[in-house]
Write a protein that holds these residues in place. Structure first.
Motif, mmCIF file in Angstrom:
data_model
loop_
_atom_site.group_PDB
_atom_site.id
_atom_site.type_symbol
_atom_site.label_atom_id
_atom_site.label_comp_id
_atom_site.label_asym_id
_atom_site.label_seq_id
_atom_site.Cartn_x
_atom_site.Cartn_y
_atom_site.Cartn_z
ATOM 1 N N ASN A 1 0.748 -1.266 -0.128
ATOM 2 C CA ASN A 1 -0.026 -0.089 0.014
ATOM 3 C C ASN A 1 0.733 1.363 -0.052
ATOM 4 O O ASN A 1 1.989 1.316 0.662
ATOM 5 N N LEU A 2 0.485 2.234 -0.751
ATOM 6 C CA LEU A 2 1.105 3.728 -0.779
ATOM 7 C C LEU A 2 1.140 4.308 0.705
ATOM 8 O O LEU A 2 -0.128 4.458 1.106
ATOM 9 N N ASN A 3 2.343 4.703 1.139
ATOM 10 C CA ASN A 3 2.330 5.423 2.256
ATOM 11 C C ASN A 3 2.016 6.817 1.937
ATOM 12 O O ASN A 3 3.007 7.480 1.635
ATOM 13 N N SER A 4 0.996 7.350 2.136
ATOM 14 C CA SER A 4 0.442 8.687 1.297
ATOM 15 C C SER A 4 1.349 9.706 2.387
ATOM 16 O O SER A 4 1.623 10.999 1.749
ATOM 17 N N GLY A 5 1.606 9.578 3.766
ATOM 18 C CA GLY A 5 1.869 10.288 4.542
ATOM 19 C C GLY A 5 3.430 10.493 4.130
ATOM 20 O O GLY A 5 4.039 11.874 4.282
ATOM 21 N N ILE A 6 4.190 9.670 3.697
ATOM 22 C CA ILE A 6 5.655 10.010 3.297
ATOM 23 C C ILE A 6 5.714 10.387 2.144
ATOM 24 O O ILE A 6 6.654 11.350 1.857
ATOM 25 N N THR A 7 4.874 10.229 1.009
ATOM 26 C CA THR A 7 5.140 10.589 -0.394
ATOM 27 C C THR A 7 4.610 12.328 -0.082
ATOM 28 O O THR A 7 5.196 13.032 -0.616
ATOM 29 N N MET B 1 6.372 19.333 9.567
ATOM 30 C CA MET B 1 6.228 18.506 8.384
ATOM 31 C C MET B 1 6.999 17.202 8.989
ATOM 32 O O MET B 1 6.545 16.187 8.696
ATOM 33 N N LYS B 2 7.954 17.304 9.732
ATOM 34 C CA LYS B 2 8.452 15.819 10.256
ATOM 35 C C LYS B 2 7.795 15.128 11.486
ATOM 36 O O LYS B 2 7.721 14.142 11.373
ATOM 37 N N GLU B 3 7.104 16.117 12.146
ATOM 38 C CA GLU B 3 6.247 15.512 13.011
ATOM 39 C C GLU B 3 5.114 14.940 12.297
ATOM 40 O O GLU B 3 4.726 13.705 12.954
ATOM 41 N N ASP B 4 4.536 15.387 11.330
ATOM 42 C CA ASP B 4 3.321 14.724 10.527
ATOM 43 C C ASP B 4 4.023 13.463 10.058
ATOM 44 O O ASP B 4 3.506 12.120 10.167
ATOM 45 N N ALA B 5 5.201 13.433 9.415
ATOM 46 C CA ALA B 5 6.045 12.311 8.679
ATOM 47 C C ALA B 5 6.381 11.138 9.706
ATOM 48 O O ALA B 5 6.138 10.018 9.598
ATOM 49 N N ALA B 6 6.567 11.547 11.112
ATOM 50 C CA ALA B 6 6.902 10.439 12.215
ATOM 51 C C ALA B 6 5.660 9.787 12.377
ATOM 52 O O ALA B 6 5.965 8.932 12.701
ATOM 53 N N ARG B 7 4.689 10.667 12.321
ATOM 54 C CA ARG B 7 3.392 9.606 12.659
ATOM 55 C C ARG B 7 3.110 8.564 11.680
ATOM 56 O O ARG B 7 2.433 7.648 11.648
ATOM 57 N N SER B 8 3.538 9.062 10.184
ATOM 58 C CA SER B 8 3.388 7.840 9.261
ATOM 59 C C SER B 8 4.293 6.815 9.255
ATOM 60 O O SER B 8 4.120 5.769 9.244
ATOM 61 N N ASP B 9 5.589 7.160 9.388
ATOM 62 C CA ASP B 9 6.821 6.033 9.678
ATOM 63 C C ASP B 9 7.944 6.686 10.275
ATOM 64 O O ASP B 9 8.709 7.395 9.677
ATOM 65 N N VAL C 1 12.042 11.895 18.485
ATOM 66 C CA VAL C 1 12.225 12.934 17.388
ATOM 67 C C VAL C 1 11.683 14.161 17.570
ATOM 68 O O VAL C 1 12.219 15.197 17.436
ATOM 69 N N ASN C 2 10.601 14.098 18.090
ATOM 70 C CA ASN C 2 9.854 15.381 18.486
ATOM 71 C C ASN C 2 10.528 16.344 19.513
ATOM 72 O O ASN C 2 10.815 17.497 19.078
ATOM 73 N N GLN C 3 11.292 15.814 20.524
ATOM 74 C CA GLN C 3 11.936 16.462 21.284
ATOM 75 C C GLN C 3 13.275 17.011 20.757
ATOM 76 O O GLN C 3 13.576 18.216 21.056
ATOM 77 N N ALA C 4 13.836 16.072 19.941
ATOM 78 C CA ALA C 4 15.094 16.732 19.385
ATOM 79 C C ALA C 4 14.653 17.868 18.531
ATOM 80 O O ALA C 4 15.436 18.745 18.386
ATOM 81 N N ASP C 5 13.620 17.811 17.837
ATOM 82 C CA ASP C 5 13.210 18.956 16.902
ATOM 83 C C ASP C 5 12.982 20.144 17.501
ATOM 84 O O ASP C 5 13.178 21.376 17.400
#
Length: 352
Positions: free
Chosen positions: A131-137, A188-196, A300-304
């Protein structure tokens, strides 16, 4: 689930950052996003530029004219900034529409029995089920636009600094735009982290040279200070003390997060190495491993968040011109890393 012991060191940030950082901590020391309504240098400059009024108006007319010109320049720069932001948002909307079309085409192909493996899509966009990972795309599209916008902003900063006639108000707008642009990356990275989260931490979305310096999905804040220092000197005594305190607090926070990641590696490795036939069998072992991975997104979120706070605090320590030079140096640094990656990939190779 308990928080790893190194996280208990994170509150040390608060002792060395200024009170206006608005860092909030919960009972488990998880960092909450800073208040976006905090005052910025730009707002301070705008308030500071207010002219005289009343009976003194005639006596101070030359000063009033100068203030009015500066305010007019401020409004024009703000108008251009809003137009650029609107164009940037429109680009993102266009990428989302293209993504939706791509998903529809893939869905039609699956229904028609087309073999998905022959697609030219990068495998990082696909899950184990195909399945396509739309969050990463979406993230990769947005990140491509983000890099283009960063290059454009760098050009603006360079031109403004070379002109030597840009007012502090105009330069302050460019600095604030630059800081907000990095904030957009962290969002954007926070959203991507939830995807993968593994995709994000692997750094495959960055170039090879950038990945060489990767730390928990990004750059080390203390390295940021080393990159910009040669470009902002000389500093006065108060600024030197502020930078040293900032470097120390950033390194302490980095050490705490690094120790937490190391602890997570150790406990996960022990969990995966255990006999799957004991303590409930394979399913229970996998469930326990998944539970141990849950804090990874928080790391990751705390590092950002640390990266963002270090950049904001650095801008408060510096003058407007120094902050502009620091942002330009940081943008040029990442640009050179990307150029180095391109040269490395294209280098001639001797035959085996």
């Amino acid at each position: 689930m308990g928080i790893y012991e190194p996280f208990r060191q994170v509150p040390m940030w608060k002792n060395t950052f200024d009170h206006d950082n608005n860092l909030l901590y919960s009972g488990t020391t998880t960092i909450v996003e800073a208040d976006p309504r905090q005052e910025t240098k730009l707002e301070f400059l705008s308030h500071e530029s207010t002219g005289p009024s009343g009976n003194d108006q005639e006596a101070n007319k030359p000063t009033d004219d100068k203030v009015q010109r500066r305010l007019a320049q401020n409004r024009e720069a703000a108008r251009k900034s809003r137009l650029r932001k609107k164009a940037y948002v429109q680009q993102l909307e266009t990428s989302r529409l293209k993504l939706a079309q791509l998903e529809q085409e893939l869905e039609r192909s699956r229904k028609q029995g087309v073999y998905l493996g022959s697609s030219s899509l990068c495998s990082s966009h696909l899950g184990h089920s195909g399945n396509l990972n739309s969050g990463i795309t979406t993230f990769e599209m947005e990140y491509g636009y983000w890099v283009e916008e960063l290059n454009r902003q760098n050009g603006e900063l360079r031109n403004a600094l070379q002109a030597r006639v840009t007012s502090d108000v105009e330069l302050g707008i460019l600095v604030e735009n630059g800081l907000n642009h990095y904030h957009n990356l962290f969002r954007m990275k926070e959203d991507a982290a939830r995807s993968d989260i593994f995709y994000l931490m692997s750094g495959v979305w960055r170039t090879s040279a950038e990945r060489f310096f990767l730390w928990i999905g990004g750059f080390r804040p203390s390295e940021l200070l080393n990159v910009v220092m040669p470009h902002i000197e000389p500093l006065n005594d108060q600024q030197v003390a502020g930078v040293n305190n900032l470097r120390q607090s950033s390194q302490q926070a980095e050490d705490a997060l690094t120790q937490g990641i190391d602890k997570l590696h150790q406990t996960l490795a022990l969990s995966m190495a255990a006999d799957p036939m004991s303590e409930g069998g394979y399913d229970c072992q996998m469930a326990a491993a998944l539970e141990k991975l849950e804090p990874l997104e928080s790391f990751v979120n705390q590092a950002d968040h640390l990266r963002q706070q270090t950049m904001r605090q650095m801008a408060r320590i510096l003058t407007t011109h120094q902050a502009a030079r620091a942002l330009l140096a940081l943008g040029d640094y990442f640009h050179r890393l990307r150029a180095l990656s391109t040269l490395w990939a294209a280098r001639p190779r001797e035959p085996a």
